[in-house]
Design an enzyme around this catalytic site. Structure first.
Site, PDB file in Angstrom:
ATOM      1  N   HIS A 125      20.708 -20.456  18.385  1.00 33.01           N
ATOM      2  CA  HIS A 125      20.377 -19.566  17.239  1.00 33.01           C
ATOM      3  C   HIS A 125      20.812 -19.884  15.745  1.00 33.01           C
ATOM      4  O   HIS A 125      20.631 -19.496  14.936  1.00 33.01           O
ATOM      5  CB  HIS A 125      20.703 -18.302  17.570  1.00 33.01           C
ATOM      6  CG  HIS A 125      20.004 -17.096  18.716  1.00 33.01           C
ATOM      7  ND1 HIS A 125      18.890 -16.592  18.273  1.00 33.01           N
ATOM      8  CD2 HIS A 125      20.930 -16.765  19.692  1.00 33.01           C
ATOM      9  CE1 HIS A 125      18.890 -16.232  19.169  1.00 33.01           C
ATOM     10  NE2 HIS A 125      19.624 -15.646  20.394  1.00 33.01           N
ATOM     11  N   HIS A 164      15.527 -14.698  23.681  1.00 33.16           N
ATOM     12  CA  HIS A 164      15.259 -14.728  22.671  1.00 33.16           C
ATOM     13  C   HIS A 164      15.068 -15.752  21.653  1.00 33.16           C
ATOM     14  O   HIS A 164      14.796 -17.242  22.395  1.00 33.16           O
ATOM     15  CB  HIS A 164      16.665 -14.938  22.484  1.00 33.16           C
ATOM     16  CG  HIS A 164      17.856 -13.044  22.347  1.00 33.16           C
ATOM     17  ND1 HIS A 164      18.768 -13.734  24.010  1.00 33.16           N
ATOM     18  CD2 HIS A 164      17.835 -11.838  22.336  1.00 33.16           C
ATOM     19  CE1 HIS A 164      18.749 -12.463  24.285  1.00 33.16           C
ATOM     20  NE2 HIS A 164      18.801 -11.775  23.439  1.00 33.16           N
ATOM     21  N   ASP A 246      18.071 -15.575  30.619  1.00 35.42           N
ATOM     22  CA  ASP A 246      18.252 -14.444  29.949  1.00 35.42           C
ATOM     23  C   ASP A 246      17.062 -13.612  30.344  1.00 35.42           C
ATOM     24  O   ASP A 246      17.537 -12.120  29.784  1.00 35.42           O
ATOM     25  CB  ASP A 246      19.362 -13.692  28.869  1.00 35.42           C
ATOM     26  CG  ASP A 246      18.520 -14.799  27.706  1.00 35.42           C
ATOM     27  OD1 ASP A 246      17.896 -15.956  27.813  1.00 35.42           O
ATOM     28  OD2 ASP A 246      19.138 -14.834  26.591  1.00 35.42           O
TER      29      ASP A 246
HETATM   30 ZN    ZN Z   1      18.827 -15.594  24.433  1.00 37.55          ZN
END
Ligand code: ZN
Length: 309
Positions: A125, A164, A246
């Site tokens: 990120h 993500h 995840d």
């Molecule tokens: Zn993640």
């Protein structure tokens, strides 16, 4: 040929607020499962410290320095809503980058066949000039650029299967045609980027979003239809995996339903391409994964596949 596993106990000293999912226990359970006898053939090395110059392969120098200066001497300092630094954070971050660089060095020189870094915090990120989503410096981006600068790799493919979207990696390579960034991720979900229409200046960004509730079948279809042909035709000199776990069905932060065997399968698919295109060279870097049992089982399946390459 062998698989390198990089770790350093400094990863335990990056503290997050009580109840935060990105916690030291994550790497403790990975350490514990990789002590099992079936992993006895791993080559184990301690993650070295990176230098600010290496981090600057992916971030402007002023940003590299600002993170170093933000580290507190006691307590926690908030960098954004869910990202904070403790006194041990800077060393953990620098050894995470150092592990990525060392993995690239040993894989590119043929000292080992492939490598896995089990360091935290994650990195995907982290944008060029912004820490967010538990991330400070972008380990995968530094790995790709280091392979190019130090080892003459012309093209590097980064596969990110964290649940993500890796907005940071996409940001860093948006207009760089020498790096292919491919991602499967849940959408909608944090951080909100990753639509299939986001393709980069040179069509070297490949986003394959999945819907909440999707499981093995949808993941494998997206991987085989949208991702693998693009990596194959890119003909990379190295494949870097942003290995978040995840998307496992047990994970509390998202709603995909993968099993640990899906990660083993995806690993083998990438290893097949690497074998055909770049002498099997694969560097894998831990990203997310917040259910301790799901994380440990997924890492085991992933690392086992790397060892069987
Ligand atoms: Zn993640």
């Amino acid at each position: 040929m062998s698989t390198l596993y990089l770790f350093h106990p400094a990863a335990l000293d990056h503290r997050t607020p009580l109840g935060h999912p990105e916690r030291p226990d994550r790497v403790r359970v990975i350490e514990r499962i990789l002590e099992d006898e079936r992993f006895s053939a791993l080559v184990r090395e301690q993650a070295p410290m990176a230098t600010p110059e290496l981090v600057a392969l992916a971030h402007p120098e002023a940003y590299v320095a600002a993170i170093a200066e933000a580290a507190p001497t006691e307590g926690l300092v908030a960098i954004d809503a869910d990202t904070s630094m403790s006194p041990g954070t800077y060393e953990a971050v620098m050894r995470g980058v150092g592990a990525a660089v060392q993995a690239v060095d040993e894989v590119m020189t043929g000292k080992v066949k492939n490598a896995f870094s089990g360091m935290r915090p994650p990195g995907h990120h982290a944008e060029r000039t912004r820490a967010m989503g538990f991330c400070f410096y972008n380990n995968a981006a530094v790995a790709a650029r280091h392979a190019q600068k130090a080892h003459g790799a012309e093209r590097v493919a980064i596969m990110d299967w964290d649940v993500h979207h890796g907005n940071g990696t996409q940001d860093i390579f948006w207009d760089d045609k020498s790096v292919l960034y491919a991602s499967t991720h849940q959408m909608p979900l944090y951080p909100g980027t990753g639509a299939a229409s986001e393709r980069g200046t040179h069509d070297t960004i490949v986003n394959a979003p999945l819907r909440p509730g999707d499981g093995s079948e949808a993941f494998r279809e997206a991987f085989e239809v949208a991702i693998l042909p693009r990596i194959e035709s890119f003909a990379p000199d190295l494949i870097v995996i942003s290995a978040g776990f995840d998307a496992h069905w047990r994970d509390p932060l998202a709603n995909l339903n993968l099993t640990e065997e899906d990660f083993g399968w995806a690993t083998r698919k990438l290893l097949d391409i690497a074998e055909r295109r770049c002498g099997g060279r694969v560097v894998s870097l831990l990203e997310g994964g917040y259910d301790l049992e799901g994380l440990a089982r997924s890492v085991a399946a992933h690392v086992k596949a790397l060892m069987e390459a």
